[in-house]
Design an enzyme around this catalytic site. Structure first.
Site, PDB file in Angstrom:
ATOM      1  N   ASP A  76      79.559  12.481 -24.549  1.00 20.54           N
ATOM      2  CA  ASP A  76      80.710  12.168 -25.395  1.00 20.54           C
ATOM      3  C   ASP A  76      80.251  11.277 -26.539  1.00 20.54           C
ATOM      4  O   ASP A  76      79.752  10.176 -26.307  1.00 20.54           O
ATOM      5  CB  ASP A  76      81.766  11.449 -24.533  1.00 20.54           C
ATOM      6  CG  ASP A  76      83.027  11.081 -25.301  1.00 20.54           C
ATOM      7  OD1 ASP A  76      83.183  11.509 -26.454  1.00 20.54           O
ATOM      8  OD2 ASP A  76      83.866  10.362 -24.712  1.00 20.54           O
ATOM      9  N   GLY A  77      80.427  11.791 -27.763  1.00 20.64           N
ATOM     10  CA  GLY A  77      80.095  11.009 -28.948  1.00 20.64           C
ATOM     11  C   GLY A  77      79.080  11.722 -29.821  1.00 20.64           C
ATOM     12  O   GLY A  77      77.944  11.936 -29.398  1.00 20.64           O
ATOM     13  N   GLY A  78      79.515  12.141 -30.999  1.00 22.23           N
ATOM     14  CA  GLY A  78      78.599  12.801 -31.930  1.00 22.23           C
ATOM     15  C   GLY A  78      78.144  14.178 -31.485  1.00 22.23           C
ATOM     16  O   GLY A  78      77.142  14.696 -31.989  1.00 22.23           O
TER      17      GLY A  78
ATOM     18  N   HIS B  13      89.758   9.573 -20.321  1.00 21.66           N
ATOM     19  CA  HIS B  13      88.606   8.668 -20.444  1.00 21.66           C
ATOM     20  C   HIS B  13      89.139   7.278 -20.741  1.00 21.66           C
ATOM     21  O   HIS B  13      89.605   7.009 -21.842  1.00 21.66           O
ATOM     22  CB  HIS B  13      87.705   9.200 -21.574  1.00 21.66           C
ATOM     23  CG  HIS B  13      86.533   8.332 -21.907  1.00 21.66           C
ATOM     24  ND1 HIS B  13      85.810   8.478 -23.083  1.00 21.66           N
ATOM     25  CD2 HIS B  13      85.944   7.314 -21.226  1.00 21.66           C
ATOM     26  CE1 HIS B  13      84.835   7.587 -23.105  1.00 21.66           C
ATOM     27  NE2 HIS B  13      84.901   6.865 -22.003  1.00 21.66           N
TER      28      HIS B  13
ATOM     29  N   SER C  19      88.294  16.375 -27.848  1.00 21.29           N
ATOM     30  CA  SER C  19      88.907  15.044 -27.810  1.00 21.29           C
ATOM     31  C   SER C  19      90.022  14.934 -28.838  1.00 21.29           C
ATOM     32  O   SER C  19      89.792  15.082 -30.043  1.00 21.29           O
ATOM     33  CB  SER C  19      87.855  13.968 -28.093  1.00 21.29           C
ATOM     34  OG  SER C  19      88.506  12.733 -28.308  1.00 21.29           O
TER      35      SER C  19
ATOM     36  N   HIS D 237      90.412  16.271 -23.690  1.00 17.24           N
ATOM     37  CA  HIS D 237      89.885  14.916 -23.483  1.00 17.24           C
ATOM     38  C   HIS D 237      90.796  13.905 -24.168  1.00 17.24           C
ATOM     39  O   HIS D 237      91.066  14.010 -25.369  1.00 17.24           O
ATOM     40  CB  HIS D 237      88.471  14.864 -24.066  1.00 17.24           C
ATOM     41  CG  HIS D 237      87.728  13.588 -23.837  1.00 17.24           C
ATOM     42  ND1 HIS D 237      87.006  13.335 -22.695  1.00 17.24           N
ATOM     43  CD2 HIS D 237      87.572  12.505 -24.618  1.00 17.24           C
ATOM     44  CE1 HIS D 237      86.429  12.155 -22.785  1.00 17.24           C
ATOM     45  NE2 HIS D 237      86.759  11.614 -23.945  1.00 17.24           N
TER      46      HIS D 237
ATOM     47  N   ASP E 149      91.357   9.913 -24.932  1.00 14.62           N
ATOM     48  CA  ASP E 149      90.692   8.608 -24.975  1.00 14.62           C
ATOM     49  C   ASP E 149      91.714   7.482 -24.948  1.00 14.62           C
ATOM     50  O   ASP E 149      92.456   7.286 -25.912  1.00 14.62           O
ATOM     51  CB  ASP E 149      89.844   8.496 -26.253  1.00 14.62           C
ATOM     52  CG  ASP E 149      88.635   9.407 -26.199  1.00 14.62           C
ATOM     53  OD1 ASP E 149      87.827   9.261 -25.269  1.00 14.62           O
ATOM     54  OD2 ASP E 149      88.514  10.271 -27.091  1.00 14.62           O
TER      55      ASP E 149
ATOM     56  N   GLY F 269      85.143  15.662 -30.587  1.00 15.17           N
ATOM     57  CA  GLY F 269      86.349  15.284 -31.307  1.00 15.17           C
ATOM     58  C   GLY F 269      86.335  15.809 -32.725  1.00 15.17           C
ATOM     59  O   GLY F 269      86.975  16.826 -33.040  1.00 15.17           O
TER      60      GLY F 269
ATOM     61  N   MET G   4      77.756   8.196 -22.426  1.00 14.00           N
ATOM     62  CA  MET G   4      78.199   8.025 -23.811  1.00 14.00           C
ATOM     63  C   MET G   4      77.006   8.182 -24.748  1.00 14.00           C
ATOM     64  O   MET G   4      75.973   7.538 -24.562  1.00 14.00           O
ATOM     65  CB  MET G   4      78.820   6.638 -24.014  1.00 14.00           C
ATOM     66  CG  MET G   4      80.144   6.406 -23.306  1.00 14.00           C
ATOM     67  SD  MET G   4      81.453   7.556 -23.764  1.00 14.00           S
ATOM     68  CE  MET G   4      81.584   7.300 -25.545  1.00 14.00           C
TER      69      MET G   4
ATOM     70  N   GLY H 104      85.876   7.805 -33.078  1.00 15.48           N
ATOM     71  CA  GLY H 104      85.378   9.155 -33.298  1.00 15.48           C
ATOM     72  C   GLY H 104      84.502   9.182 -34.534  1.00 15.48           C
ATOM     73  O   GLY H 104      84.479   8.220 -35.321  1.00 15.48           O
ATOM     74  N   GLY H 105      83.766  10.271 -34.689  1.00 16.66           N
ATOM     75  CA  GLY H 105      83.017  10.489 -35.918  1.00 16.66           C
ATOM     76  C   GLY H 105      81.762   9.660 -36.092  1.00 16.66           C
ATOM     77  O   GLY H 105      81.216   9.575 -37.195  1.00 16.66           O
TER      78      GLY H 105
ATOM     79  N   GLY I 142      84.565   3.747 -28.738  1.00 17.65           N
ATOM     80  CA  GLY I 142      85.565   3.070 -29.562  1.00 17.65           C
ATOM     81  C   GLY I 142      86.091   3.904 -30.716  1.00 17.65           C
ATOM     82  O   GLY I 142      87.248   3.767 -31.076  1.00 17.65           O
TER      83      GLY I 142
ATOM     84  N   MET J 101      92.257   3.655 -25.084  1.00 15.65           N
ATOM     85  CA  MET J 101      91.546   2.438 -25.538  1.00 15.65           C
ATOM     86  C   MET J 101      92.527   1.280 -25.637  1.00 15.65           C
ATOM     87  O   MET J 101      93.647   1.453 -26.118  1.00 15.65           O
ATOM     88  CB  MET J 101      90.922   2.673 -26.914  1.00 15.65           C
ATOM     89  CG  MET J 101      89.999   3.866 -26.990  1.00 15.65           C
ATOM     90  SD  MET J 101      89.183   3.929 -28.595  1.00 15.65           S
ATOM     91  CE  MET J 101      88.381   5.519 -28.505  1.00 15.65           C
TER      92      MET J 101
ATOM     93  N   MET K 145      88.875   3.656 -21.602  1.00 14.71           N
ATOM     94  CA  MET K 145      88.046   2.589 -22.177  1.00 14.71           C
ATOM     95  C   MET K 145      88.894   1.329 -22.197  1.00 14.71           C
ATOM     96  O   MET K 145      89.398   0.904 -23.237  1.00 14.71           O
ATOM     97  CB  MET K 145      87.580   2.998 -23.584  1.00 14.71           C
ATOM     98  CG  MET K 145      86.485   4.057 -23.551  1.00 14.71           C
ATOM     99  SD  MET K 145      86.342   4.972 -25.095  1.00 14.71           S
ATOM    100  CE  MET K 145      87.612   6.193 -24.817  1.00 14.71           C
TER     101      MET K 145
HETATM  102  C1  DX5 Z   1      84.626   7.628 -28.513  1.00 12.04           C
HETATM  103  C2  DX5 Z   1      85.405   8.585 -27.664  1.00 12.04           C
HETATM  104  C3  DX5 Z   1      85.131   9.999 -27.936  1.00 12.04           C
HETATM  105  C4  DX5 Z   1      85.438  10.459 -29.338  1.00 12.04           C
HETATM  106  C5  DX5 Z   1      84.322  11.342 -29.736  1.00 12.04           C
HETATM  107  O1  DX5 Z   1      84.626   6.369 -27.953  1.00 12.04           O
HETATM  108  O2  DX5 Z   1      85.158   8.360 -26.290  1.00 12.04           O
HETATM  109  O3  DX5 Z   1      85.756  10.855 -26.989  1.00 12.04           O
HETATM  110  O4  DX5 Z   1      86.643  11.163 -29.475  1.00 12.04           O
HETATM  111  O5  DX5 Z   1      84.481  11.691 -31.069  1.00 12.04           O
HETATM  112  P1  DX5 Z   1      83.356  12.510 -31.863  1.00 12.04           P
HETATM  113  O6  DX5 Z   1      83.151  13.794 -31.129  1.00 12.04           O
HETATM  114  O7  DX5 Z   1      83.948  12.662 -33.213  1.00 12.04           O
HETATM  115  O8  DX5 Z   1      82.109  11.652 -31.866  1.00 12.04           O
HETATM  116 ZN    ZN Z   2      85.933   9.888 -24.842  1.00 10.48          ZN
END
Ligand code: DX5
Ligand code: ZN
Length: 228
Positions: free
Chosen positions: A174-176, A65, A8, A32, A34, A196, A136, A143-144, A141, A36, A67
């Site tokens: 996706d996420g963590g 993706h 990401s 990927h 994102d 990400g 998800m 990263g990290g 919303g 938003m 959002m």
């Molecule tokens: C969050 C995004 C993710 C994000 C994940 O809403 O959809 O794609 O980049 O980031 P990490 O891998 O750091 O959780």
């Molecule tokens: Zn994403």
């Protein structure tokens, strides 16, 4: 069972997107992106003009993706621009069948995303309309964020559905997703992994992708659903 990794760019340097895309081009399967809108999620990133520019430079297929609150209006344009996958959120879309079909008609794979609190049963009837289900593993919303273990039973339930109905669809998380969590996702039933911070926060992003892939492949090979 094929494992795919989709780094990401949310965690990349937005002023150097083409270089950041190139950094993972040799080892990743997708890029990927994102999108938003500060309405569906409390964050603002990029939109169609940036995706169009990135398409000119990135060699990996784009995994967009969305959002955003109005995917019905915007999603087909990402597919028409050349994104290879376009994922919309079940919580936002108003006419899912029409919009998912429009994405496919424009030549892209159609993805449908569920927030951590949205049950998979909510979209069971739509599964034949999609190519990928995105579960998800954080609230969307940012990263990290920390991985939410509570999504693991949903990944398993989704894989059971896909197996039971012999559907041809990928399950993305996706996420963590990182070295500490990727195996649990793969064991539960995921086969496409967005990462990400675990990729772009690493000293060597290309090697980080390979590390995640190896972990996911090993976990899949010994899992309840991926054992040969
Ligand atoms: C969050 C995004 C993710 C994000 C994940 O809403 O959809 O794609 O980049 O980031 P990490 O891998 O750091 O959780
Ligand atoms: Zn994403």
């Amino acid at each position: 069972m094929a494992v795919q990794i989709s780094p990401s760019v949310l965690s990349a340097d937005f002023a150097r997107l083409a270089d950041e895309a190139a950094a993972v081009a040799a080892t990743a399967d997708w890029l990927h992106v994102d999108v938003m809108d500060n309405h569906f999620v409390p964050n603002l990133t990029l939109g169609l003009p940036v995706v169009e520019s990135l398409l000119k430079h990135a060699t990996l297929p784009l995994d967009c993706h969305l959002m955003i609150t109005d995917p019905d209006r915007w999603a087909p344009a990402y597919a028409e621009a050349g994104a290879r996958n376009v994922t919309i959120h079940a919580e936002a879309v108003r006419a899912p069948v029409r919009t998912l079909r429009a994405i496919r008609a424009a030549g892209a794979r159609a993805g449908l995303a569920l927030n951590p609190g949205t049950p998979v049963e909510h979209v069971t009837d739509l599964l034949p309309e999609i190519d990928m289900l995105l579960l998800m593993t954080v609230e969307p919303g940012f990263g990290g964020q920390a991985f939410l273990d509570l999504v693991l039973p949903k990944i398993r339930a989704a894989r059971e559905l896909v197996k039971g109905r012999d559907l041809d669809l990928w399950i993305q998380v996706d996420g963590g997703v990182a070295a500490e969590t990727v195996e649990r996702c793969a064991e539960a039933g995921a086969d496409v992994f967005v990462a990400g911070s675990a990729v772009y926060g690493a000293d060597d992003p290309a090697a980080a992708v390979q590390g995640l892939r190896q972990q996911a492949m090993a976990a899949t090979a010994s899992s309840w659903w991926g054992r040969p």
